[in-house]
Enzyme design. Structure first.
Site, PDB file in Angstrom:
ATOM      1  N   ARG A 146       0.857  -1.188   0.000  1.00 33.23           N
ATOM      2  CA  ARG A 146       0.000   0.000   0.000  1.00 33.23           C
ATOM      3  C   ARG A 146       0.896   1.242   0.000  1.00 33.23           C
ATOM      4  O   ARG A 146       1.903   1.286   0.714  1.00 33.23           O
ATOM      5  CB  ARG A 146      -0.923   0.031   1.229  1.00 33.23           C
ATOM      6  CG  ARG A 146      -2.121  -0.888   1.148  1.00 33.23           C
ATOM      7  CD  ARG A 146      -3.146  -0.461   0.089  1.00 33.23           C
ATOM      8  NE  ARG A 146      -4.275  -1.368  -0.016  1.00 33.23           N
ATOM      9  CZ  ARG A 146      -4.378  -2.390  -0.882  1.00 33.23           C
ATOM     10  NH1 ARG A 146      -3.397  -2.653  -1.716  1.00 33.23           N
ATOM     11  NH2 ARG A 146      -5.454  -3.145  -0.912  1.00 33.23           N
TER      12      ARG A 146
ATOM     13  N   ASP B  69       4.545  -0.357  -6.860  1.00 34.82           N
ATOM     14  CA  ASP B  69       3.305  -0.684  -7.586  1.00 34.82           C
ATOM     15  C   ASP B  69       2.138   0.066  -6.955  1.00 34.82           C
ATOM     16  O   ASP B  69       1.013  -0.002  -7.455  1.00 34.82           O
ATOM     17  CB  ASP B  69       3.067  -2.202  -7.506  1.00 34.82           C
ATOM     18  CG  ASP B  69       1.856  -2.626  -8.331  1.00 34.82           C
ATOM     19  OD1 ASP B  69       1.812  -2.265  -9.524  1.00 34.82           O
ATOM     20  OD2 ASP B  69       0.958  -3.298  -7.791  1.00 34.82           O
TER      21      ASP B  69
ATOM     22  N   GLU C  19      -2.216   7.607  -5.016  1.00 37.38           N
ATOM     23  CA  GLU C  19      -2.587   6.903  -6.259  1.00 37.38           C
ATOM     24  C   GLU C  19      -4.059   7.073  -6.642  1.00 37.38           C
ATOM     25  O   GLU C  19      -4.410   6.962  -7.817  1.00 37.38           O
ATOM     26  CB  GLU C  19      -2.236   5.414  -6.167  1.00 37.38           C
ATOM     27  CG  GLU C  19      -3.090   4.609  -5.220  1.00 37.38           C
ATOM     28  CD  GLU C  19      -2.753   3.116  -5.281  1.00 37.38           C
ATOM     29  OE1 GLU C  19      -1.572   2.763  -5.142  1.00 37.38           O
ATOM     30  OE2 GLU C  19      -3.696   2.313  -5.443  1.00 37.38           O
TER      31      GLU C  19
ATOM     32  N   HIS D 126      -0.433  -0.157  -9.778  1.00 37.25           N
ATOM     33  CA  HIS D 126      -1.222  -1.121  -8.993  1.00 37.25           C
ATOM     34  C   HIS D 126      -1.667  -2.306  -9.868  1.00 37.25           C
ATOM     35  O   HIS D 126      -2.848  -2.622  -9.957  1.00 37.25           O
ATOM     36  CB  HIS D 126      -2.438  -0.420  -8.361  1.00 37.25           C
ATOM     37  CG  HIS D 126      -2.840  -1.061  -7.054  1.00 37.25           C
ATOM     38  ND1 HIS D 126      -3.116  -0.356  -5.920  1.00 37.25           N
ATOM     39  CD2 HIS D 126      -3.014  -2.362  -6.707  1.00 37.25           C
ATOM     40  CE1 HIS D 126      -3.439  -1.167  -4.939  1.00 37.25           C
ATOM     41  NE2 HIS D 126      -3.388  -2.401  -5.399  1.00 37.25           N
TER      42      HIS D 126
HETATM   43  P1  NAI Z   1      -1.994 -11.052   4.845  1.00 38.67           P
HETATM   44  O1  NAI Z   1      -3.032 -10.542   5.746  1.00 38.67           O
HETATM   45  O2  NAI Z   1      -2.023 -12.499   4.449  1.00 38.67           O
HETATM   46  O3  NAI Z   1      -0.539 -10.757   5.452  1.00 38.67           O
HETATM   47  C1  NAI Z   1      -0.184  -9.551   6.045  1.00 38.67           C
HETATM   48  C2  NAI Z   1       0.887  -9.836   7.073  1.00 38.67           C
HETATM   49  O4  NAI Z   1       1.336  -8.595   7.603  1.00 38.67           O
HETATM   50  C3  NAI Z   1       0.389 -10.687   8.249  1.00 38.67           C
HETATM   51  O5  NAI Z   1       1.232 -11.791   8.467  1.00 38.67           O
HETATM   52  C4  NAI Z   1       0.399  -9.712   9.428  1.00 38.67           C
HETATM   53  O6  NAI Z   1       0.710 -10.344  10.671  1.00 38.67           O
HETATM   54  C5  NAI Z   1       1.521  -8.765   8.994  1.00 38.67           C
HETATM   55  N1  NAI Z   1       1.458  -7.491   9.695  1.00 38.67           N
HETATM   56  C6  NAI Z   1       0.364  -6.797  10.123  1.00 38.67           C
HETATM   57  N2  NAI Z   1       0.750  -5.679  10.757  1.00 38.67           N
HETATM   58  C7  NAI Z   1       2.099  -5.661  10.728  1.00 38.67           C
HETATM   59  C8  NAI Z   1       3.077  -4.768  11.235  1.00 38.67           C
HETATM   60  N3  NAI Z   1       2.735  -3.668  11.929  1.00 38.67           N
HETATM   61  N4  NAI Z   1       4.372  -5.070  11.024  1.00 38.67           N
HETATM   62  C9  NAI Z   1       4.733  -6.198  10.346  1.00 38.67           C
HETATM   63  N5  NAI Z   1       3.859  -7.088   9.863  1.00 38.67           N
HETATM   64  C10 NAI Z   1       2.555  -6.813  10.047  1.00 38.67           C
HETATM   65  O7  NAI Z   1      -2.039 -10.114   3.540  1.00 38.67           O
HETATM   66  P2  NAI Z   1      -1.496 -10.442   2.091  1.00 38.67           P
HETATM   67  O8  NAI Z   1      -2.541 -11.138   1.297  1.00 38.67           O
HETATM   68  O9  NAI Z   1      -0.154 -11.062   2.181  1.00 38.67           O
HETATM   69  O10 NAI Z   1      -1.373  -8.973   1.484  1.00 38.67           O
HETATM   70  C11 NAI Z   1      -0.456  -8.042   2.017  1.00 38.67           C
HETATM   71  C12 NAI Z   1      -0.796  -6.670   1.492  1.00 38.67           C
HETATM   72  O11 NAI Z   1      -0.565  -6.637   0.072  1.00 38.67           O
HETATM   73  C13 NAI Z   1      -2.295  -6.314   1.626  1.00 38.67           C
HETATM   74  O12 NAI Z   1      -2.539  -5.719   2.881  1.00 38.67           O
HETATM   75  C14 NAI Z   1      -2.509  -5.346   0.513  1.00 38.67           C
HETATM   76  O13 NAI Z   1      -2.331  -4.061   1.034  1.00 38.67           O
HETATM   77  C15 NAI Z   1      -1.394  -5.657  -0.491  1.00 38.67           C
HETATM   78  N6  NAI Z   1      -1.870  -6.139  -1.780  1.00 38.67           N
HETATM   79  C16 NAI Z   1      -1.469  -5.487  -2.918  1.00 38.67           C
HETATM   80  C17 NAI Z   1      -1.877  -5.931  -4.156  1.00 38.67           C
HETATM   81  C18 NAI Z   1      -1.423  -5.267  -5.421  1.00 38.67           C
HETATM   82  O14 NAI Z   1      -1.991  -5.518  -6.501  1.00 38.67           O
HETATM   83  N7  NAI Z   1      -0.405  -4.425  -5.392  1.00 38.67           N
HETATM   84  C19 NAI Z   1      -2.782  -7.077  -4.298  1.00 38.67           C
HETATM   85  C20 NAI Z   1      -3.095  -7.728  -3.042  1.00 38.67           C
HETATM   86  C21 NAI Z   1      -2.666  -7.247  -1.829  1.00 38.67           C
END
Ligand code: NAI
Length: 332
Positions: free
Chosen positions: A235, A259, A264, A296
């Site tokens: 993000r 990305d 954005e 994105h």
């Molecule tokens: P997820 O929920 O599976 O993993 C997120 C991880 O971050 C979790 O293990 C959580 O414990 C950790 N986390 C939370 N707060 C934290 C902190 N303060 N410090 C360190 N770690 C922390 O989410 P997923 O599916 O892996 O996606 C991650 C991010 O990727 C999403 O939140 C979204 O913003 C982004 N995303 C971007 C996309 C794109 O097209 N560019 C597409 C899909 C997701």
């Protein structure tokens, strides 16, 4: 059920219409983003609104949705930082999302950005098209044996850690909840300062929360290795853009791949090629030779869009039938 889609792009319409043949919902597509004005398109005949990453679903918008009798807010993405969950809960509107439609899609795009920047493929592509076959200025480094810091090891971060491990790098990770399986596979969990001070490449895969807002700022950049490569496919607001621009100018940051971008909402997912860009920071960033910006698109694969359409519609079907979601995936 009648669903109002906001920020609809042609590909959303293609994938959702195809998938909806098995669900039979009534789908209505709006190309504008949801905000305090466009929410007026939601008449009382709609049961659901379906939104994407840059739609604004704040308290004011939810108030109107509630007045119109909307029952569900369906996010067709993983992140949900743009929805006021507390207000939705108070109004009795259920919110669902697509938690893990294809972590590989995002991890693979992260890898593509990393290799493009390291071997300067973006420059080589243009040079060769202009019959410039010189190699000066295209020198890269081996990724093999480098140290990679991964912040956030959920669905996407875990896939990325494994990819980097397979490339022979040392992978350091930071997460509030370390993944025991990754530890067993040789990923080393460390504190954030160690990630900053020891990594040659840092990749962000944590969600945007009050704690992670501007995680990359002047203070964290000072701790980083000189010439560090920073990649953000998570993000935009995880990065303080001004601090990163300064870091690039001082050559502390050797390469930046994003990305996602702090501002954005005003730019991404639109064709602005015939306009003069008003966002001066984005204009500046895209003028740097060692910065790669994609709009994105990390999620944007055939498999991911198929999964997004299926899970979104299936979530609604389950919520409507049982008030619960089991979380099924499409068979690809
Ligand atoms: P997820 O929920 O599976 O993993 C997120 C991880 O971050 C979790 O293990 C959580 O414990 C950790 N986390 C939370 N707060 C934290 C902190 N303060 N410090 C360190 N770690 C922390 O989410 P997923 O599916 O892996 O996606 C991650 C991010 O990727 C999403 O939140 C979204 O913003 C982004 N995303 C971007 C996309 C794109 O097209 N560019 C597409 C899909 C997701």
């Amino acid at each position: 059920m009648k669903i109002a889609f906001f920020s609809s792009q042609p590909y959303d319409i293609t994938f959702f219409n195809k998938c909806n043949k098995d669900f039979g919902f009534d789908l209505d597509y709006f190309d504008m983003a949801l905000d305090e004005q466009s929410v007026n398109l939601v008449t009382s005949e709609f049961d659901v609104i379906c939104v994407f990453v840059n739609d604004k679903v704040d308290a004011g918008v939810i108030e109107v949705l509630s007045e119109r009798g909307v029952k569900y807010i369906a996010l067709r993405c993983a992140g949900f930082n743009n929805v006021d969950l507390e207000v939705a809960h108070k109004k009795g509107i259920r919110v669902c999302r697509v938690p893990a439609y294809s972590p590989e899609a995002v991890a693979e795009h992260t890898l593509a950005m990393l290799f493009t920047l390291n071997r300067k493929i973006h420059k080589a592509y243009n040079r060769v098209r202009e019959q410039n076959y010189s190699l000066n200025g295209l020198l890269g480094t081996n990724i093999y044996k480098k140290t990679v810091g991964v912040i956030g090891t959920g669905n996407i971060g875990a896939v990325f850690c494994r990819m980097m491990k397979a490339l022979g790098t040392e992978v350091l990770a930071y997460d509030l909840y370390p993944n025991e399986q990754l530890k067993a596979e040789g990923i080393r969990y460390v504190d954030l300062d160690t990630i900053f001070s020891q990594s040659d490449i840092i990749s962000l895969h944590c969600p945007l929360t009050p704690e992670t807002l501007h995680l990359i700022n002047d203070d964290s950049i000072v701790k980083m290795k000189s010439g560090v490569m920073l990649i953000n496919t998570s993000r935009g607001k995880l990065i303080d853009t001004n601090a990163v621009i300064q870091g690039l100018r001082e050559k502390k940051i050797g390469a930046l791949g994003i990305d996602v971008y702090e501002q954005e909402e005003k730019v991404f997912f639109r064709d602005l090629s015939e306009t003069i860009l008003e966002d001066e920071r984005l204009q500046l960033l895209t003028s740097f030779p060692n910065v790669l910006v994609t709009a994105h698109q990390a999620f944007f694969t055939d498999e991911a869009l198929t999964q997004i359409a299926f899970v979104t519609l299936d979530n609604l079907k389950q919520l409507d039938a049982t008030n619960e979601i089991i979380g099924r995936n499409a068979e690809l």
